[in-house]
Design an enzyme around this catalytic site. Structure first.
Site, PDB file in Angstrom:
ATOM      1  N   ASP A 316     -86.200  35.974 -20.820  1.00 59.22           N
ATOM      2  CA  ASP A 316     -85.999  36.793 -22.011  1.00 59.22           C
ATOM      3  C   ASP A 316     -87.355  37.415 -22.368  1.00 59.22           C
ATOM      4  O   ASP A 316     -88.393  37.096 -21.791  1.00 59.22           O
ATOM      5  CB  ASP A 316     -85.407  35.969 -23.170  1.00 59.22           C
ATOM      6  CG  ASP A 316     -84.715  36.878 -24.205  1.00 59.22           C
ATOM      7  OD1 ASP A 316     -84.907  38.106 -24.155  1.00 59.22           O
ATOM      8  OD2 ASP A 316     -83.973  36.357 -25.058  1.00 59.22           O
TER       9      ASP A 316
HETATM   10  C1  BGC Z   1     -83.278  39.305 -26.768  1.00 56.88           C
HETATM   11  C2  BGC Z   1     -82.356  39.550 -25.608  1.00 56.88           C
HETATM   12  C3  BGC Z   1     -82.491  40.968 -25.135  1.00 56.88           C
HETATM   13  C4  BGC Z   1     -83.932  41.228 -24.771  1.00 56.88           C
HETATM   14  C5  BGC Z   1     -84.173  42.623 -24.225  1.00 56.88           C
HETATM   15  C6  BGC Z   1     -84.684  39.763 -26.485  1.00 56.88           C
HETATM   16  O1  BGC Z   1     -85.455  39.741 -27.640  1.00 56.88           O
HETATM   17  O2  BGC Z   1     -83.268  37.928 -27.060  1.00 56.88           O
HETATM   18  O3  BGC Z   1     -81.039  39.263 -25.976  1.00 56.88           O
HETATM   19  O4  BGC Z   1     -81.652  41.177 -24.038  1.00 56.88           O
HETATM   20  O5  BGC Z   1     -84.713  41.064 -25.938  1.00 56.88           O
HETATM   21  O6  BGC Z   1     -84.093  43.572 -25.198  1.00 56.88           O
END
Ligand code: BGC
Length: 801
Positions: A316
């Protein structure tokens, strides 16, 4: 919501999207099913493994050939991913992507949303880098790209996974037209705590239902073949346990036993992998002390070894770098090492793989063979997506992919089926307020959500544009005419004035009925980093509701929210309440059709609605405890029973406000007793069926019930099958959903609903951590929700007993 979702990415050509309305053809075929009647039980929902593209020898040969030519730095480059769009979170601050791409130092970019821009970056990677390896472009396409559908929690309330699949297909077609071939979706985190804002992004609290939706989204995004230019790679997230964030505070730590992981949190991920998901995202949270993005037990042992996953594990956003904050690394090199060894292939944003991985290989801390294996995961997916053959998007066709009429009507259909009627009491004239009569002379339309287009998109609105939204006010005026709709905003979402409330009260006094649209700020109060401790109506909305109700006019409350809210006053005093979630671009027409009975509300809750924050976490499939309270009514001390030493609160009922599976409609249904076609189940039969894992195995047990529509309107009912097992080596939940089906029943009609109950419905993770059947007493319910009905029992026993 990230700022990129609407306003920041605003390429000019989105200003002329109406051209897209003129296009009809290609989606028509896909969207043509109009009424979905479907049934899911454990076995029927079990898919054949669809991982052929990630297991294709021809692709493997190409991967190996390419790998042989790659330098160490080029290999590392494939594991590096940046957000190159607008800043959307903590990041690296890098701006030298073109230079890095030319050197083969980047494998993936995201948050770039036009074909022109993706092509520009792609041209550098393909034409200037030594090995011409294409980039893969990602985005959070969560509930639509340009055609916005209801938020995922709303989609799940339809209880029709096929609708999620069709929505995901539309999103894939629209996103892929811009060169985006990877979505960070679906979120399949089990959610038991409505304080956690991200419950809006998932399918609620149940692993069985969650698995059905997980499969559906993956199929929708990835289509029949990843190599189709209109397919995008799915990325189930956030692996794993993220939804168990302590106290519902986003990013917080989680403690989840292996049993609970396997029985509740893992199944939707497993279902997504079985459906062929080509990537998975490791989560932010620590899980039992080990950060999920460095957790070899979940990422390697379970995901790779047990499930045979062959796609990409993406971290993530900066979760590799965050290993330092977690306290399991004191420097970037150690964080990289831990994430890599833990099983993360690709580093999203933190840039630590870029900075340290090659050195870690040179120093021997990481073997080149292990590095090669991670690079294989990435290249395999890129080949499967056909990126080497078709790296570019067609800039001329891009905008024609958006907002097809069929996509818009699908959005309306899903919205209509997502609404959950929570309450619809009889008024003094012995009729409920809803559905409203077409003859209604004047309607007071009140509330900050009645005419706010942007709010209807909820969080993660993708490229959704408020200009595409038809609000409740617009749709109501279209239906009744300007003169009959008396509108007053009444308050803002988080603030409000006495004058606003007074104006709303005046409007209510001068109207026959009141529709009041209240709730949360979708983009700001739901989704990521949007935890709340007070789950009431924000600002002065409660005051507004009470003041308007005091006029004595009948009130229908429409609640817009990304989570279960706690609305005790409303539940007690407002005759009709409809949960509308955030319904997407067709919010207004879907609501008006529902309010006037052209659409029957048939949605059912996929998350328990609590009575007070103190009950949280509250979910239907908990354990009985050693001291259960027998509680059939709403009072803390029911039936004069004031036993102190039972599992209960002194000041609150144990019961939820509205249970999982609950939802009313404009008719009434009567459920008969569950009937079984067998008097006992032999364990050897169950075991045989379980091990054959064949969906064609004859069903062992048929459970059925007669359902009568005792009202005056036809409806489509979601009939739910629950099982409780007792006498087993581990305590099993008081009820667990094991099947559901939708059945259309005419007014006055009686239908027998039959479930074929597979062996899997009687299996569970036992005290040896084995998924197995054991001798047990099973109670089976066929009921309209998780809290009603009378169960019928059957024993599962060994042959000799
Ligand atoms: C979130 C994810 C997301 C990623 C990319 C993160 O902060 O937890 O769900 O896919 O950002 O934007």
């Amino acid at each position: 919501m990230r700022p990129h979702c609407r306003s920041c990415f605003c390429p000019q050509f989105f200003c002329i999207p109406l051209i897209a309305f003129l296009l009809q053809a290609p989606l028509a075929l896909f969207l043509s099913q109009s009424s979905v009647v479907q049934s899911q039980t454990a076995a029927s929902a079990r898919p054949a493994r669809t991982d052929s593209e990630l297991n294709d020898p021809a692709i493997e040969a190409r991967v190996e050939e390419l790998l042989r030519k790659m330098t160490l730095d080029e290999k590392v480059g494939q594991l590096v991913q940046y957000s190159a769009g607008q800043p959307t979170g903590p990041g690296t601050g890098r701006t030298d992507y073109p230079d890095m791409l030319a050197k083969g130092e980047v494998g993936a970019l995201f948050n770039i949303v036009t074909a022109k821009e993706t092509n520009a970056f792609q041209r550098i990677a393909v034409e200037k880098s030594r090995l011409h390896i294409p980039l893969i472009f990602g985005l959070d396409v969560i509930h639509g790209f340009r055609t916005e559908f209801p938020i995922p929690l709303g989609i799940s309330a339809t209880w029709v996974p096929q609708l999620a699949e069709r929505a995901a297909r539309v999103a894939a077609r629209e996103a892929s037209a811009t060169g985006i071939r990877w979505t960070f979706s679906p979120m399949v985190d089990l959610a038991r705590d409505p304080r956690w804002g991200r419950v809006a992004e998932g399918a609620g609290e149940d692993p069985f239902l969650g698995s059905a939706f997980a499969r559906a989204y993956v199929r929708g995004y990835q289509g029949h073949s990843l190599s189709s230019a209109e397919s995008i790679l799915a990325c189930p997230k956030h692996y794993v346990g993220y939804g168990a964030a302590e106290a519902g505070r986003d990013y917080n730590s989680t403690e989840v036993s292996e049993h609970t992981l396997r029985e509740y949190y893992l199944p939707p991920f497993h279902a997504a992998v079985e459906a062929g998901a080509g990537s998975i995202m490791s989560a932010f949270n620590s899980l039992n002390g080990i950060p999920a993005s460095a957790n070899s037990f979940t990422l390697k042992k379970i995901l790779r070894q047990e499930w045979g996953f062959r796609g990409i594990v993406d971290s993530d956003w900066t979760s590799v770098g965050e290993l330092m904050n977690h306290g399991v690394a004191n420097d970037g090199a150690t964080a990289s090492l831990r994430a890599f060894k833990g099983g993360v292939d690709m580093d999203m944003v933190s840039s630590l793989y870029h900075d340290h991985l090659a050195h870690l290989v040179r120093s021997g801390a990481i073997s080149e063979a292990d590095l090669d294996e991670d690079v294989r995961h990435v290249l395999r997916v890129k080949f499967a997506l056909g990126l080497f053959e078709n790296p570019y998007a067609d800039e001329k066709k891009e905008s024609f992919a958006f907002l097809h009429p069929e996509a818009i009507s699908l959005s309306r259909e899903i919205a209509e089926r997502s609404f959950v009627l929570l309450k619809n009491d009889l008024l003094s004239n012995a009729s409920p307020l809803l559905p409203l009569s077409n003859d209604v002379k004047s309607v007071a339309l009140i509330g900050p959500l009645a005419d706010d287009a942007n709010m209807m998109l909820g969080s993660w609105g993708g490229l959704g544009d408020g200009r595409d939204v038809i609000t409740l006010r617009t749709a109501l005026v279209q239906k009744l005419g300007e003169a009959s709709v008396h509108y007053a905003k009444g308050s803002e979402i988080s603030t409000g004035t006495d004058a606003q409330i007074k104006a709303a009260v005046d409007v209510a006094k001068n109207s026959d009925v009141v529709i009041i649209a209240l709730g949360e700020n979708g983009p700001e109060m739901t989704g990521e980093a949007a935890s709340r401790t007070h789950l009431d109506l924000p600002g002065r909305q409660e005051q507004l509701l009470e003041a308007v109700s005091a006029t004595g006019k009948p009130v229908a409350l429409i609640v817009f929210s990304g989570r279960p809210l706690i609305l005790p006053w409303a539940v007690q005093h407002v005759p009709s309440i409809l949960a509308a979630w955030f319904p997407g671009i067709q919010a207004g027409p879907a609501l008006v059709r529902t309010l006037f009975g052209e659409n029957m509300p048939t949605g059912k809750l996929t998350m328990t609605w609590p009575r007070s924050v103190g009950q949280i976490p509250i979910y239907y499939n908990g354990l009985n405890t050693g001291r259960p309270i027998i509680q059939n009514d709403q009072t803390p001390f029911p039936n004069g029973h004031d036993e102190k030493f039972v599992s209960r609160y002194l000041d609150e009922s144990n019961l939820p406000q509205f249970p999982f599976g609950y939802g009313l409609t404009y008719t009434t249904l009567r459920y008969g007793q569950v009937e079984l076609n067998k008097s006992e189940l032999r364990l050897d039969w169950l075991r045989e069926e379980l091990t054959s894992r064949s969906s064609s195995a004859p069903a062992l047990l048929q459970a059925s019930a007669i359902i009568t529509n005792t009202g005056s309107r036809a409806t489509t009912e979601t009939v739910q099958l629950y099982i409780r097992l007792q006498g087993t080596s581990v305590a099993e939940p008081v009820r667990a959903l094991k099947g559901f089906q939708q059945v259309t029943i005419a007014a006055g009609e009686t239908k027998r609903v039959v479930f074929s109950v597979p062996a899997e419905a009687f299996a569970f993770w036992n005290d040896q951590n084995i998924f197995a059947v054991e001798p047990s007493r099973a109670t089976i319910w066929i009921s309209p929700d998780s809290a009603s009905g009378t169960g019928t029992q059957i024993e599962t026993r060994n042959k000799e007993n």
